[in-house]
Design a protein around this motif. Structure first.
Motif, mmCIF file in Angstrom:
data_model
loop_
_atom_site.group_PDB
_atom_site.id
_atom_site.type_symbol
_atom_site.label_atom_id
_atom_site.label_comp_id
_atom_site.label_asym_id
_atom_site.label_seq_id
_atom_site.Cartn_x
_atom_site.Cartn_y
_atom_site.Cartn_z
ATOM 1 N N ASP A 217 9.413 12.571 4.923
ATOM 2 C CA ASP A 217 9.113 13.942 4.512
ATOM 3 C C ASP A 217 8.706 14.037 3.042
ATOM 4 O O ASP A 217 8.511 15.124 2.524
ATOM 5 N N LEU A 218 8.581 12.907 2.392
ATOM 6 C CA LEU A 218 8.217 12.905 0.983
ATOM 7 C C LEU A 218 6.781 13.385 0.801
ATOM 8 O O LEU A 218 5.931 13.138 1.640
ATOM 9 N N GLU A 219 6.539 14.066 -0.300
ATOM 10 C CA GLU A 219 5.201 14.600 -0.538
ATOM 11 C C GLU A 219 4.559 14.066 -1.808
ATOM 12 O O GLU A 219 3.382 14.291 -2.043
ATOM 13 N N ASP A 220 5.309 13.341 -2.611
ATOM 14 C CA ASP A 220 4.801 12.941 -3.911
ATOM 15 C C ASP A 220 5.056 11.463 -4.161
ATOM 16 O O ASP A 220 6.110 10.938 -3.807
ATOM 17 N N LYS A 221 4.091 10.793 -4.745
ATOM 18 C CA LYS A 221 4.211 9.409 -5.188
ATOM 19 C C LYS A 221 4.567 8.438 -4.056
ATOM 20 O O LYS A 221 5.312 7.480 -4.251
ATOM 21 N N VAL A 222 4.034 8.712 -2.866
ATOM 22 C CA VAL A 222 4.284 7.862 -1.706
ATOM 23 C C VAL A 222 2.955 7.536 -1.035
ATOM 24 O O VAL A 222 2.034 8.354 -1.034
ATOM 25 N N CYS A 223 2.837 6.341 -0.509
ATOM 26 C CA CYS A 223 1.646 5.944 0.235
ATOM 27 C C CYS A 223 2.078 5.116 1.437
ATOM 28 O O CYS A 223 3.217 4.663 1.511
ATOM 29 N N ARG A 224 1.159 4.950 2.369
ATOM 30 C CA ARG A 224 1.448 4.098 3.519
ATOM 31 C C ARG A 224 0.356 3.051 3.634
ATOM 32 O O ARG A 224 -0.778 3.278 3.208
ATOM 33 N N ILE A 225 0.732 1.922 4.170
ATOM 34 C CA ILE A 225 -0.191 0.803 4.266
ATOM 35 C C ILE A 225 -0.419 0.411 5.718
ATOM 36 O O ILE A 225 0.396 0.686 6.591
ATOM 37 N N GLY A 226 -1.537 -0.243 5.937
ATOM 38 C CA GLY A 226 -1.863 -0.840 7.219
ATOM 39 C C GLY A 226 -2.787 -2.016 6.980
ATOM 40 O O GLY A 226 -3.536 -2.034 5.991
ATOM 41 N N TYR A 227 -2.718 -2.999 7.838
ATOM 42 C CA TYR A 227 -3.520 -4.200 7.640
ATOM 43 C C TYR A 227 -3.732 -4.908 8.967
ATOM 44 O O TYR A 227 -2.967 -4.716 9.913
ATOM 45 N N PHE A 228 -4.777 -5.714 9.019
ATOM 46 C CA PHE A 228 -4.963 -6.613 10.151
ATOM 47 C C PHE A 228 -5.784 -7.811 9.714
ATOM 48 O O PHE A 228 -6.541 -7.743 8.740
ATOM 49 N N LEU A 229 -5.585 -8.900 10.427
ATOM 50 C CA LEU A 229 -6.316 -10.138 10.169
ATOM 51 C C LEU A 229 -6.943 -10.625 11.456
ATOM 52 O O LEU A 229 -6.373 -10.440 12.543
ATOM 53 N N ASP A 230 -8.068 -11.280 11.318
ATOM 54 C CA ASP A 230 -8.671 -11.991 12.430
ATOM 55 C C ASP A 230 -7.593 -12.917 13.006
ATOM 56 O O ASP A 230 -6.944 -13.658 12.265
ATOM 57 N N PHE A 231 -7.378 -12.862 14.310
ATOM 58 C CA PHE A 231 -6.285 -13.617 14.928
ATOM 59 C C PHE A 231 -6.368 -15.120 14.646
ATOM 60 O O PHE A 231 -5.359 -15.820 14.657
ATOM 61 N N ARG A 232 -7.546 -15.614 14.351
ATOM 62 C CA ARG A 232 -7.692 -17.046 14.050
ATOM 63 C C ARG A 232 -7.089 -17.418 12.696
ATOM 64 O O ARG A 232 -6.960 -18.595 12.366
ATOM 65 N N HIS A 233 -6.681 -16.408 11.921
ATOM 66 C CA HIS A 233 -6.072 -16.646 10.617
ATOM 67 C C HIS A 233 -4.612 -16.204 10.578
ATOM 68 O O HIS A 233 -4.021 -16.154 9.497
#
Length: 178
Positions: free
Chosen positions: A86-102
């Motif tokens: 529920d935070l509204e300030d100074k927060v971020c979210r991340i997401g990532y993916f890699l080629d499965f061969r790596h």
């Protein structure tokens, strides 16, 4: 406004995403093994362009192409708003993916640490959030090894190919890395 800069690790270069990267991201994102927890499997280059388009101009998100020896092996995104708290300030979210061969070569951890360090050093963000399905053990182990704390589990909220999965939500605060 936060502007992505090129980040360097021992083996990787994370470069800000450009339109020229659309084709290579499509080549990775069309494979289920590479894109599992993103809830997104690309069906066309135009599909990828539409999906990534906000990253080119939206001031609330940025994305990096992950390259190893000049070859694109993945994508790392940061969205400058909370989704899991529920935070509204100074927060971020991340997401990532890699080629499965790596997979299973430490590249995700390397990229995550570079982005984490950049966020806490060069921006005013104080909390990073991430969500992952409980079936994606390698991804949540990366988060835990990077110092993230599991905050909660939500049952049946992640749909992937017609099945619902439980998710774990993680966070890392700037204070815990100081």
């Amino acid at each position: 406004m936060v502007i992505a800069t090129t980040l360097y690790t021992q083996r990787l270069t994370l470069e800000p995403l450009t339109l020229a990267d659309t084709q290579v991201i499509y080549a990775i994102a069309k494979d289920r093994q590479s894109i599992e927890d993103f809830q997104y499997v690309a069906s066309s280059v135009d599909d990828v362009r539409a999906w990534l388009e906000p990253s080119y101009h939206d001031p609330t998100q940025i994305a990096w192409i992950i390259r190893k020896e000049g070859q694109t092996i993945g994508l790392f995104e940061v969205c400058f708003e909370a989704e899991y708290s529920d935070l509204e300030d100074k927060v971020c979210r991340i997401g990532y993916f890699l080629d499965f061969r790596h997979h299973n070569q430490g590249y995700t951890m390397e990229a995550l640490l570079a982005v984490r360090d950049w966020l806490f050093r060069d921006t005013d963000f104080e909390r990073i959030e991430a969500g992952v399905t409980l079936r994606n053990i390698p991804s949540y182990r990366v988060l835990e090894k990077a110092g993230f704390t599991r905050e909660r589990i939500v049952a049946g909220n992640w749909e992937w190919y017609g099945k619902l999965y439980d998710s774990a939500y993680y966070y890392l605060s700037k204070i815990s890395t100081a």
